[in-house]
Design a protein around this motif. Sequence first.
Motif, mmCIF file in Angstrom:
data_model
loop_
_atom_site.group_PDB
_atom_site.id
_atom_site.type_symbol
_atom_site.label_atom_id
_atom_site.label_comp_id
_atom_site.label_asym_id
_atom_site.label_seq_id
_atom_site.Cartn_x
_atom_site.Cartn_y
_atom_site.Cartn_z
ATOM 1 N N ILE A 1 14.946 101.001 -55.687
ATOM 2 C CA ILE A 1 13.864 102.096 -55.610
ATOM 3 C C ILE A 1 14.618 103.412 -54.583
ATOM 4 N N LYS A 2 15.373 102.881 -54.014
ATOM 5 C CA LYS A 2 16.388 104.216 -53.069
ATOM 6 C C LYS A 2 17.661 104.950 -53.399
ATOM 7 N N HIS A 3 18.282 103.767 -54.369
ATOM 8 C CA HIS A 3 19.285 104.493 -55.188
ATOM 9 C C HIS A 3 19.801 104.109 -56.340
ATOM 10 N N SER A 4 18.818 103.539 -56.697
ATOM 11 C CA SER A 4 19.419 102.584 -58.355
ATOM 12 C C SER A 4 19.083 103.807 -59.674
ATOM 13 N N GLN A 5 18.099 104.575 -59.744
ATOM 14 C CA GLN A 5 17.236 105.403 -60.418
ATOM 15 C C GLN A 5 16.872 105.221 -61.589
ATOM 16 N N ALA A 6 16.551 103.631 -61.173
ATOM 17 C CA ALA A 6 16.506 102.722 -62.689
ATOM 18 C C ALA A 6 14.494 102.670 -63.269
ATOM 19 N N THR A 7 14.786 102.756 -64.496
ATOM 20 C CA THR A 7 12.936 102.526 -65.320
ATOM 21 C C THR A 7 12.421 101.002 -64.966
ATOM 22 N N GLU A 8 13.601 100.382 -64.846
ATOM 23 C CA GLU A 8 13.151 99.227 -65.062
ATOM 24 C C GLU A 8 13.991 98.463 -64.103
ATOM 25 N N ALA A 9 13.011 96.820 -64.700
ATOM 26 C CA ALA A 9 13.466 95.669 -63.302
ATOM 27 C C ALA A 9 13.136 94.646 -62.880
ATOM 28 N N THR A 10 13.595 93.145 -63.028
ATOM 29 C CA THR A 10 13.355 92.230 -63.655
ATOM 30 C C THR A 10 14.201 91.466 -62.173
ATOM 31 N N ILE A 11 12.228 90.510 -61.698
ATOM 32 C CA ILE A 11 12.976 89.413 -60.707
ATOM 33 C C ILE A 11 13.100 88.046 -61.215
ATOM 34 N N HIS A 12 13.776 87.358 -61.606
ATOM 35 C CA HIS A 12 13.983 86.225 -62.332
ATOM 36 C C HIS A 12 13.831 84.966 -61.076
ATOM 37 N N LEU A 13 13.066 84.275 -60.927
ATOM 38 C CA LEU A 13 12.916 82.940 -60.032
ATOM 39 C C LEU A 13 12.758 81.789 -60.321
ATOM 40 N N THR A 14 13.841 80.795 -60.336
ATOM 41 C CA THR A 14 13.744 79.292 -61.026
ATOM 42 C C THR A 14 14.049 78.607 -59.716
ATOM 43 N N ILE B 1 18.052 83.124 -58.243
ATOM 44 C CA ILE B 1 17.022 84.255 -57.964
ATOM 45 C C ILE B 1 18.177 85.695 -59.031
ATOM 46 N N ILE B 2 17.835 85.973 -59.822
ATOM 47 C CA ILE B 2 18.901 86.975 -60.608
ATOM 48 C C ILE B 2 17.284 87.678 -60.591
ATOM 49 N N ILE B 3 18.041 89.387 -59.873
ATOM 50 C CA ILE B 3 17.035 91.350 -60.140
ATOM 51 C C ILE B 3 18.826 91.860 -60.813
ATOM 52 N N GLU B 4 17.425 92.562 -61.351
ATOM 53 C CA GLU B 4 18.632 93.518 -62.194
ATOM 54 C C GLU B 4 17.764 94.701 -63.004
ATOM 55 N N ASP B 5 18.652 95.643 -62.778
ATOM 56 C CA ASP B 5 17.710 96.904 -62.647
ATOM 57 C C ASP B 5 18.812 97.825 -64.599
ATOM 58 N N ASN B 6 18.327 99.010 -64.691
ATOM 59 C CA ASN B 6 18.777 99.801 -65.855
ATOM 60 C C ASN B 6 19.707 100.598 -64.971
ATOM 61 N N GLY B 7 19.467 100.560 -63.845
ATOM 62 C CA GLY B 7 19.582 101.786 -63.232
ATOM 63 C C GLY B 7 21.648 102.277 -63.156
ATOM 64 N N THR B 8 21.428 103.628 -62.684
ATOM 65 C CA THR B 8 23.279 104.145 -62.988
ATOM 66 C C THR B 8 23.863 103.277 -61.825
#
Length: 602
Positions: A527-540, A548-555
């Motif tokens: 929220i603070k730094h990435s300027q992303a519009t989409e993010a996904t939290i994968h928990l297996t 745990i994989i957390i990925e975003d489409n930010g800068t």
Amino acid sequence: MIKTVNPLFKIIIVLLAAIGFAGRVYSQHSGLASIENAIHTGEHKKAKAALENMKNKAFTKPDKALYNYLLAQCYNKNNQEDKAYSLYLAAKKLYLAIDSTDRAMDINFDLAYMLHAQEKNKSDYNKYLDEYIAYTKKTNNPKKLSERYARLAVFKIDTEEYKEGLAYFRKAKYYLKFSDNPEVASTIDINLASLYINDLNKPDSALFYLKKNLRYLTGNKDREKQKITQICHNYVNQAAAYYYLNDHKNAISCLKKADSVPLKDDILKTKMFIYEFLYKNYEAAGDYSNAYNYLLLNKKFSDSIKTEDQNIAINDIQTKYRTKEKELENIKLKHKNKNKTILLYIYTGLLLSAIVIGWLILKNARRREKISRQEKLIEEQKFEKALKDYELNSIDIMLEGQEKERQRIANDLHDNLGSMLATLKINFENLKLRKNELRDEETRLYEKTDALIEEAYQKVRRLAHAKNAGVFANEGLIPAITKLAQKISVPGKLVIQVSPFGFDERLDNTLEIAIFRIVQELATNIIKHSQATEATIHLTHHDDNINIIIEDNGTGFDKEAIEGSDGMGLQSIQKKVGQLGGTFTIDSTPGNGTTIIIDLPL
């Protein structure tokens, strides 16, 4: 009447036969190629000198084989058969090693021919000849067959096995019909001429083949330059045939043509023979004046040859004398230097001993220094490990204290302030029952106060129920993270999706709290730094591991740029993951978003 064959004439024919069938294999090495050509044109001395100059060069296996073969031919020509024999065998071995069986078999023929010429035991040359014949019979190449049968014919004629020799010549001519090999055809002609004139007493037939051979030798300018010696021998042999036919005029004409050929090798001996033969033809023709002149020339060249042979013998004796003298000098010098050598060995031994002792002392000192450095390094590693353990324990204590403090506050809110608000709400409920007795303004005040108390009570109740630091006691980790994602998602700006797999059972409460805090911190960074519009939290949850994989489409960001800094709280998260025994991986480059992968063992 046919005259008796001149023995010297027969020698020239046999030499020509041997030269005619010498095998040629051109090399990639330009020097060897030119030397091979020199041997082919009869320049053996020049070829041997060139080969001696190349003896220290590095050759490929094929070129080394050819080098040995060419040097063997030179030694054979100079009547050094022992050296030639060992070199032939060395060349054959190399050719077999590189699968050049054709060349190896050609060397067998050369060995057989050389050994027979030296009147060795038949078993010595027959084993090579038999191997050569057996290989020839397996050959399917007409050109090769014509060459090999022609060679065998020459060999058989030289061993006075004329019928077998003629049979091999017929086979060679048969296979020439199926291949273009004019050189072999020409050589067969000259050897047939040798057979007819020397062994079958048919000089007419010999002339037929000699003239045919001469047309081949002089039909091409380049070939004529290369085969000067053979042209000379051809004229001499024609003269011999005419001599046996009592046609001395043509015999003399052929001999003068032979005398005009510019020879490069064996000049004195060839000239001596030509002049002897001219003398005999003029004498037979009754021209005693010319006969006498050529007899004088023959004697002159004969004397020159003897003088040359004497000079060679004297040079050999002088060389041997100088060698012996040098050997004696070397023996004296060796005795003189023996004591010096012994002293040198002693001094050298002492010097080496001193060097070894010094080296051992230096090596021991370096080893002690190395051990000291290793001990120091071990102490530093122990201190770093203790410091790291202290940092991890501090984090644990801090988190544990935070969790206890939150729980204490939640309990106090629930047990104390919550009870008080509940009691206050009951009292206002009683007042509401008596509101009919109150005035309208007071009634509104009571209603407003009741609403505020209700709101405060619900807030306190929610705080109390959140006493597990965001992980709802009655729902667990996945619902807590899902609600977290829903709360921080902003429609049209940021959408966070949660993708769980395998969480069929609840985890240990402490581990759930730790995972929730990690995910919460990373979501806050998005929220603070990435300027992303989409993010996904994968928990297996798989077997004994949580991924745990957390990925975003930010800068994204430069990982090296944040090293040494707080790194958006990533270092604290990384330390916590390390304390839990897991791994923490960041995959991010500017402009390409960020992916964080966490693996935790259970």
